[in-house]
Design a protein around this motif. Structure first.
Motif, mmCIF file in Angstrom:
data_model
loop_
_atom_site.group_PDB
_atom_site.id
_atom_site.type_symbol
_atom_site.label_atom_id
_atom_site.label_comp_id
_atom_site.label_asym_id
_atom_site.label_seq_id
_atom_site.Cartn_x
_atom_site.Cartn_y
_atom_site.Cartn_z
ATOM 1 N N UNK A 59 31.695 54.114 78.522
ATOM 2 C CA UNK A 59 32.567 54.851 78.125
ATOM 3 C C UNK A 59 32.829 53.745 76.725
ATOM 4 N N UNK A 60 32.254 53.245 75.864
ATOM 5 C CA UNK A 60 31.984 52.825 74.665
ATOM 6 C C UNK A 60 30.571 53.875 74.237
ATOM 7 N N UNK A 61 30.637 54.984 73.799
ATOM 8 C CA UNK A 61 29.902 55.052 73.072
ATOM 9 C C UNK A 61 29.338 54.821 71.810
ATOM 10 N N UNK A 62 27.380 53.799 71.147
ATOM 11 C CA UNK A 62 27.562 53.729 69.940
ATOM 12 C C UNK A 62 26.989 55.331 69.093
ATOM 13 N N UNK A 63 27.504 55.374 67.846
ATOM 14 C CA UNK A 63 27.130 56.287 67.148
ATOM 15 C C UNK A 63 25.484 56.131 66.621
ATOM 16 N N UNK A 64 25.359 56.819 65.648
ATOM 17 C CA UNK A 64 23.748 56.877 65.484
ATOM 18 C C UNK A 64 23.962 55.271 64.151
ATOM 19 N N UNK A 65 24.862 55.633 63.619
ATOM 20 C CA UNK A 65 24.318 54.647 62.777
ATOM 21 C C UNK A 65 24.309 53.501 63.231
ATOM 22 N N UNK A 66 25.181 52.395 64.028
ATOM 23 C CA UNK A 66 25.362 51.864 65.120
ATOM 24 C C UNK A 66 24.098 51.239 65.812
ATOM 25 N N UNK A 67 23.818 52.118 66.386
ATOM 26 C CA UNK A 67 22.430 52.751 66.859
ATOM 27 C C UNK A 67 21.491 52.095 66.162
ATOM 28 N N UNK A 68 20.780 52.755 65.300
ATOM 29 C CA UNK A 68 20.081 52.544 64.185
ATOM 30 C C UNK A 68 20.121 50.945 63.721
ATOM 31 N N UNK A 69 21.341 50.494 63.239
ATOM 32 C CA UNK A 69 21.730 49.331 63.209
ATOM 33 C C UNK A 69 21.059 48.038 63.688
ATOM 34 N N UNK A 70 21.817 47.925 65.150
ATOM 35 C CA UNK A 70 20.774 47.355 65.959
ATOM 36 C C UNK A 70 19.465 46.863 66.188
ATOM 37 N N UNK A 71 18.989 48.266 66.288
ATOM 38 C CA UNK A 71 17.546 48.206 66.476
ATOM 39 C C UNK A 71 16.878 47.351 65.093
ATOM 40 N N UNK A 72 17.049 47.983 64.653
ATOM 41 C CA UNK A 72 16.480 47.267 63.229
ATOM 42 C C UNK A 72 16.779 45.899 63.253
#
Length: 142
Positions: free
Chosen positions: A5-18
């Motif tokens: 129930x807590x979706x990530x947007x693409x920018x947050x997912x990219x930052x976590x990966x980097x």
């Protein structure tokens, strides 16, 4: 996270990966942040795979093992081989000669084999040298 129930947007997912990448990817992260075009997750993945191929692998670290005890010796190896540092060959020992007498009265002449004078001071030896044409430079005439 979408299922929770807590979706990530693409920018947050990219930052976590980097931020989760090791230091060897620092140059890639800087280049990725400098580009203004937004990338999808699939594009980021493809870029990471190609960047990983270009990053040189670190050499394996070797560890030497040390054991207690004598260890082993090669055949013919002496105890002196355990010394550290450069091995230097020992000079051959010279045979000890008899000490030279200080006084001519104690020594024997090498020319006439009599005691009491030296060959270099013997008059007959000097006459012999003069007769045969040899030089007697450096000798004392007595």
């Amino acid at each position: 996270m979408e299922k929770l129930g807590h979706p990530y947007n693409d920018d947050l997912a990219t930052d976590i990966i980097l931020h989760s990448l090791p230091e060897s990817f620092n140059q890639f992260i800087m280049n990725f942040n400098m580009t203004t075009a937004a990338k999808t997750m699939n594009q980021l993945h493809a870029m990471l795979v190609s960047a990983e191929k270009q990053i040189p692998k670190e050499p394996k670290k070797e560890v030497l093992m040390i054991q207690k005890g004598k260890g082993f010796k090669k055949k013919g190896q002496k105890a002196s081989a355990k010394r550290k540092g450069k091995q230097v060959a020992k000079a051959a020992e010279k045979p000890k000669t008899t000490p030279k007498p200080k006084d001519a009265s104690e020594s024997e002449c090498f020319y006439c084999k009599k005691k009491g004078h030296w060959k270099r001071n013997f008059k007959k030896y000097h006459n012999f040298l003069k007769k045969n044409g040899a030089s007697n430079s450096g000798t004392a005439n007595k």
